[in-house]
Scaffold this motif. Structure first.
Motif, PDB file in Angstrom:
ATOM      1  N   ALA A 114      63.066  49.162  51.913  1.00 47.18           N
ATOM      2  CA  ALA A 114      63.625  48.517  50.721  1.00 47.18           C
ATOM      3  C   ALA A 114      63.700  47.002  50.879  1.00 47.18           C
ATOM      4  N   VAL A 115      64.198  46.542  52.038  1.00 51.25           N
ATOM      5  CA  VAL A 115      64.342  45.093  52.228  1.00 51.25           C
ATOM      6  C   VAL A 115      62.976  44.431  52.372  1.00 51.25           C
ATOM      7  N   LEU A 116      62.018  45.107  52.991  1.00 51.66           N
ATOM      8  CA  LEU A 116      60.680  44.536  53.113  1.00 51.66           C
ATOM      9  C   LEU A 116      60.006  44.412  51.757  1.00 51.66           C
ATOM     10  N   PHE A 117      60.164  45.426  50.923  1.00 49.56           N
ATOM     11  CA  PHE A 117      59.552  45.363  49.597  1.00 49.56           C
ATOM     12  C   PHE A 117      60.171  44.244  48.754  1.00 49.56           C
ATOM     13  N   GLU A 118      61.453  44.023  48.929  1.00 45.18           N
ATOM     14  CA  GLU A 118      62.101  42.907  48.212  1.00 45.18           C
ATOM     15  C   GLU A 118      61.507  41.571  48.645  1.00 45.18           C
ATOM     16  N   GLU A 119      61.296  41.405  49.959  1.00 45.13           N
ATOM     17  CA  GLU A 119      60.730  40.149  50.457  1.00 45.13           C
ATOM     18  C   GLU A 119      59.268  39.987  50.049  1.00 45.13           C
ATOM     19  N   LEU A 120      58.546  41.091  49.963  1.00 46.67           N
ATOM     20  CA  LEU A 120      57.154  41.021  49.522  1.00 46.67           C
ATOM     21  C   LEU A 120      57.053  40.512  48.092  1.00 46.67           C
ATOM     22  N   GLU A 121      58.006  40.888  47.268  1.00 47.85           N
ATOM     23  CA  GLU A 121      58.015  40.390  45.894  1.00 47.85           C
ATOM     24  C   GLU A 121      58.343  38.901  45.843  1.00 47.85           C
ATOM     25  N   ARG A 122      59.169  38.440  46.775  1.00 48.37           N
ATOM     26  CA  ARG A 122      59.545  37.027  46.819  1.00 48.37           C
ATOM     27  C   ARG A 122      58.436  36.155  47.408  1.00 48.37           C
ATOM     28  N   ASP A 123      57.743  36.672  48.443  1.00 46.13           N
ATOM     29  CA  ASP A 123      56.817  35.831  49.197  1.00 46.13           C
ATOM     30  C   ASP A 123      55.493  36.563  49.433  1.00 46.13           C
ATOM     31  N   PRO A 124      54.462  36.250  48.644  1.00 46.82           N
ATOM     32  CA  PRO A 124      53.153  36.905  48.810  1.00 46.82           C
ATOM     33  C   PRO A 124      52.545  36.666  50.196  1.00 46.82           C
ATOM     34  N   LYS A 125      52.918  35.564  50.863  1.00 46.18           N
ATOM     35  CA  LYS A 125      52.341  35.285  52.192  1.00 46.18           C
ATOM     36  C   LYS A 125      52.686  36.397  53.165  1.00 46.18           C
ATOM     37  N   LEU A 126      53.867  36.986  53.029  1.00 44.76           N
ATOM     38  CA  LEU A 126      54.256  38.087  53.900  1.00 44.76           C
ATOM     39  C   LEU A 126      53.318  39.264  53.692  1.00 44.76           C
ATOM     40  N   GLY A 127      52.943  39.524  52.452  1.00 46.98           N
ATOM     41  CA  GLY A 127      52.014  40.605  52.150  1.00 46.98           C
ATOM     42  C   GLY A 127      50.666  40.393  52.817  1.00 46.98           C
ATOM     43  N   ARG A 128      50.165  39.148  52.793  1.00 47.04           N
ATOM     44  CA  ARG A 128      48.879  38.861  53.425  1.00 47.04           C
ATOM     45  C   ARG A 128      48.946  39.088  54.932  1.00 47.04           C
ATOM     46  N   LYS A 129      50.053  38.707  55.543  1.00 48.66           N
ATOM     47  CA  LYS A 129      50.201  38.910  56.986  1.00 48.66           C
ATOM     48  C   LYS A 129      50.259  40.396  57.337  1.00 48.66           C
ATOM     49  N   MET A 130      50.939  41.172  56.504  1.00 43.45           N
ATOM     50  CA  MET A 130      51.024  42.607  56.773  1.00 43.45           C
ATOM     51  C   MET A 130      49.661  43.266  56.575  1.00 43.45           C
ATOM     52  N   ILE A 131      48.904  42.820  55.576  1.00 45.55           N
ATOM     53  CA  ILE A 131      47.555  43.346  55.363  1.00 45.55           C
ATOM     54  C   ILE A 131      46.675  43.013  56.563  1.00 45.55           C
ATOM     55  N   ALA A 132      46.818  41.794  57.095  1.00 50.66           N
ATOM     56  CA  ALA A 132      46.040  41.398  58.272  1.00 50.66           C
ATOM     57  C   ALA A 132      46.369  42.307  59.451  1.00 50.66           C
ATOM     58  N   GLY A 133      47.643  42.600  59.633  1.00 53.23           N
ATOM     59  CA  GLY A 133      48.049  43.486  60.721  1.00 53.23           C
ATOM     60  C   GLY A 133      47.490  44.886  60.556  1.00 53.23           C
ATOM     61  N   LEU A 134      47.526  45.405  59.326  1.00 51.39           N
ATOM     62  CA  LEU A 134      46.979  46.732  59.064  1.00 51.39           C
ATOM     63  C   LEU A 134      45.465  46.750  59.260  1.00 51.39           C
ATOM     64  N   SER A 135      44.809  45.651  58.903  1.00 50.32           N
ATOM     65  CA  SER A 135      43.359  45.560  59.079  1.00 50.32           C
ATOM     66  C   SER A 135      42.993  45.598  60.561  1.00 50.32           C
ATOM     67  N   MET A 136      43.782  44.917  61.389  1.00 46.40           N
ATOM     68  CA  MET A 136      43.545  44.949  62.833  1.00 46.40           C
ATOM     69  C   MET A 136      43.714  46.373  63.369  1.00 46.40           C
ATOM     70  N   ARG A 137      44.726  47.083  62.859  1.00 48.06           N
ATOM     71  CA  ARG A 137      44.949  48.470  63.287  1.00 48.06           C
ATOM     72  C   ARG A 137      43.772  49.355  62.872  1.00 48.06           C
ATOM     73  N   LEU A 138      43.265  49.146  61.648  1.00 49.04           N
ATOM     74  CA  LEU A 138      42.120  49.920  61.172  1.00 49.04           C
ATOM     75  C   LEU A 138      40.890  49.637  62.026  1.00 49.04           C
ATOM     76  N   HIS A 139      40.694  48.373  62.372  1.00 50.29           N
ATOM     77  CA  HIS A 139      39.562  48.009  63.218  1.00 50.29           C
ATOM     78  C   HIS A 139      39.647  48.710  64.564  1.00 50.29           C
ATOM     79  N   GLN A 140      40.858  48.801  65.113  1.00 49.27           N
ATOM     80  CA  GLN A 140      41.046  49.481  66.398  1.00 49.27           C
ATOM     81  C   GLN A 140      40.722  50.965  66.277  1.00 49.27           C
ATOM     82  N   ILE A 141      41.124  51.575  65.156  1.00 49.01           N
ATOM     83  CA  ILE A 141      40.833  52.998  64.955  1.00 49.01           C
ATOM     84  C   ILE A 141      39.325  53.231  64.883  1.00 49.01           C
TER      85      ILE A 141
END
Length: 230
Positions: A114-141
């Motif tokens: 809940a708190v992360l989703f609230e911050e994602l709505e406030r700051d799109p940069k956080l969303g880009r960083k989380m997408i980057a992290g997920l992309s790295m995880r996908l690359h590892q898989i």
């Protein structure tokens, strides 16, 4: 499981996905964060449990794994200090598809969805960083699947032993690798049986490519090991 007092704001500020957030933003995330102390062997969550946020390993080790219908365990990932897990399922609003177990006494933070989703709505940069992290995880898989499909067991083990070394131009002459956990868990992570894993280590040792001392693997000639099974 018990809790202890940590400076949660300071710990969150060092997490890559939260780099650059203002102190008030970190403070809001900290208010939605709880501390977890897990003793060795504790289960943090089971397969099928709802995912209510992501976990951050403050110290210790956690394995993500599932059990086959035949009762065998497959280790998906071994996580250590500073690593996070649970992001993908949190976004998908799906239950956990693996279980998480502490391999050592561990301290973690659980950051609420809940708190992360609230911050994602406030700051799109956080969303880009989380997408980057997920992309790295996908690359590892994808890299893991390629390794399981195309590489021999020996190649997988050599790659694992050398995974944290610099590029070919800066390879050290020799090095010592400390295995983070027992050989059975690492074998499962590499999609090998423990017997096959031990047999390959013994073979490499007999050839003088490694020297095994418990969890310490000494590599006297890194380049020779790297090119052994190419």
């Amino acid at each position: 499981m018990t809790t202890s007092n940590l400076n949660i704001d300071a710990l969150l500020s060092y997490v890559p996905m939260f780099n650059g957030l203002a102190p008030d933003e970190i403070a809001r995330i900290a208010r939605g964060t709880r501390e977890i102390h897990a003793a060795r062997g504790d289960i943090l969550f089971h397969k099928g449990d709802p995912c209510q946020g992501l976990h951050l390993v403050v110290y210790g080790q956690v394995k993500l794994a599932f059990t086959s219908a035949q009762g065998g365990e497959k280790v998906v990932e071994i996580l250590g200090q500073g690593q996070t897990f649970g992001e993908a399922l949190m976004f998908m609003d799906k239950p956990y598809i693996v279980y998480a177990q502490a391999l050592t006494d561990s301290q973690l933070l659980h950051i609420s969805k809940a708190v992360l989703f609230e911050e994602l709505e406030r700051d799109p940069k956080l969303g880009r960083k989380m997408i980057a992290g997920l992309s790295m995880r996908l690359h590892q898989i994808i890299t893991d699947v390629e390794s399981y499909s195309l590489h021999s067991g020996r190649q997988r083990i050599i790659g694992y032993l050398l995974r944290d070394l610099p590029d070919e131009e800066h390879l050290p002459k020799e090095t010592t690798v400390n295995l983070p956990t027992n050989k059975g868990i690492i074998a499962s992570r590499l999609n090998l049986t423990q017997e096959h894993f031990s047999r390959i280590l013994h073979e490499l040792s007999e050839r003088g490519l490694i020297k095994v001392e418990g969890r310490k693997i000494h590599i006297p000639d890194v380049e020779k090991l790297r090119t052994f099974d190419l």
